[in-house]
Design an enzyme around this catalytic site. Structure first.
Site, PDB file in Angstrom:
ATOM      1  N   GLY A 131       0.793  -1.255  -0.068  1.00 24.54           N
ATOM      2  CA  GLY A 131       0.100  -0.043   0.077  1.00 24.54           C
ATOM      3  C   GLY A 131       1.003   1.151   0.158  1.00 24.54           C
ATOM      4  O   GLY A 131       1.884   1.492  -0.714  1.00 24.54           O
ATOM      5  N   ILE A 157      -2.689  -2.064 -10.694  1.00 24.50           N
ATOM      6  CA  ILE A 157      -1.796  -1.390 -11.852  1.00 24.50           C
ATOM      7  C   ILE A 157      -2.830  -0.983 -12.945  1.00 24.50           C
ATOM      8  O   ILE A 157      -3.280  -1.791 -13.942  1.00 24.50           O
ATOM      9  CB  ILE A 157      -0.621  -2.186 -12.282  1.00 24.50           C
ATOM     10  N   GLU A 365      -1.975   7.185  -6.059  1.00 28.87           N
ATOM     11  CA  GLU A 365      -0.586   8.154  -6.059  1.00 28.87           C
ATOM     12  C   GLU A 365      -0.408   8.733  -4.757  1.00 28.87           C
ATOM     13  O   GLU A 365       0.107  10.046  -4.954  1.00 28.87           O
ATOM     14  CB  GLU A 365      -0.911   8.961  -7.405  1.00 28.87           C
TER      15      GLU A 365
END
Length: 381
Positions: A131, A157, A365
């Protein structure tokens, strides 16, 4: 900081806005509900040069900059985030590591197709047990007879399993020094033996984007597929994430502004108690707050991008932009759903998609908590 867009930037913004309204809006609802990747839209975006925006012309790019990419992402996300994240991940996560850290041979080999949008690249950092703790990488790679042998897995992904995915750049432990992991970046082409792409996730949002778990079982690639310097893979990816946070902030602003667009239109058309609901102060204040959030978040990402392009430190500003913009997207999606009432809970309306798409912006992100950690560290705490 000059917030006025130059003629060139404004022309790009207007072009992408028109594309999003004419090409994306009419078809994305059906693609979203079917969980179908928008191949035709990606092809058109490639033909427009969007995947090559921040790359040099010698590699097939448009010779633009990162701010140009951000403007395109904002306009796409005003209509749909699945299409926007496909572009963002393809450019800032798929191609940018090769552009920033690749050898000349690697750039010439992979960038032209990635810049044209004919092929997509992916960025394999996150693991199921890691994570936010990206340094806890468990995927390994060892040299054997001039080849890297990779074992492990990656999770969540983007762009990793499409029919046009050409490669995934992954972080892997390649050794240890002084009790610390040596993490390197390695390019793994799609279709390599031992590289398995799991079925796509069943996602709450971003349903027209491509997201998979990846497995590597004695995957062998040539030694020259090492990207950048051995042992610098983790640091390289962190720098890519700093840039990517500005891009995600721009995408978040697009979603936040899209909520305003839809709410203003609906408030003028929908009548209750004999008047359009936009005449009632409760609705006016709700939408005014939405516009204020989108405007403030836009200024934040513009500032971060300006510092980045000027070669100034921008880590703190990127974290602020990502934090503020993702919060704005989530708050505006919630408010837009309230403006639309019961219709806002229906998937046939754009705000229904916006509501489903907004939450991941506070996670992907770098979570909001990670952004606060970065900001605090930059303040010396």
């Amino acid at each position: 900081m000059d917030t006025h867009l130059s003629e060139e930037y404004e022309a790009l913004r207007a072009t992408v806005e028109d594309f999003a309204r004419r090409e994306v809006a009419p078809v994305i609802g059906e693609l979203y509900e079917r969980g179908q990747f928008p191949y035709e839209l990606v092809k058109k975006m490639g033909e427009m040069g969007l995947f090559g925006l921040p790359f040099a012309e010698e590699y097939g790019g448009m010779g633009g900059d990162y701010f140009a990419l951000c403007l395109a992402l904002e306009e796409l996300a005003r209509v749909d985030s699945s299409v926007a994240i496909t572009l963002e991940a393809g450019v800032s996560l798929g191609a940018m590591p090769i552009y920033r850290f690749g050898s000349e041979e690697q750039k010439q080999r992979w960038l032209p197709d990635l810049c044209s949008g004919a092929r997509l690249g992916a960025f394999g950092l996150t693991e199921a047990g890691g994570g936010s703790d990206a340094g806890a990488t468990r995927t390994t790679a060892r040299l054997d007879g001039g080849e890297w042998v990779v074992n492990g897995s990656k999770a969540f992904i983007t762009n990793s399993g499409t029919d046009i995915t050409s490669l995934v750049t992954v972080t892997a432990v390649t050794g240890a020094h002084g009790g610390r992991k040596e993490i390197s970046a390695i390019v793994i082409p799609s279709g390599t033996a031992g590289f398995t792409v799991a079925p796509g996730y069943s996602k709450v949002g971003w349903r027209a984007s491509d997201t998979h778990e990846l497995f590597f079982d004695d995957v062998r690639v040539p030694e020259e597929h090492l990207l950048g310097e051995r042992g610098r893979g983790y640091a390289q990816f962190l720098s890519i994430l700093d840039e990517g946070r500005i891009a995600i902030a721009a995408l978040s602003v697009g979603l936040a502004q899209g909520c305003v667009d839809e709410s203003v239109r609906y408030a003028k058309e929908r009548e209750a108690f004999g008047s359009p609901i936009g005449r009632y102060q409760a609705i006016q204040f709700l939408i005014a707050d939405m516009e204020a959030r989108a405007h403030t978040a836009r200024l934040a990402y513009h500032h971060a991008a300006a510092r980045m392009l000027a070669g100034e430190p921008f880590k703190k500003e990127a974290a602020i932009a990502k934090l503020v913009a993702s919060n704005a997207a989530m708050d505006n999606a919630r408010a837009a759903t309230q403006v639309f009432g019961g219709y806002g809970f229906m998937n046939e309306y754009a705000v229904g998609r916006f509501y489903r798409d907004a939450k991941i912006l506070e996670v992907g992100e770098g979570t909001s908590e990670v952004q606060r950690m970065l900001i605090a560290r930059q303040l010396g705490l």
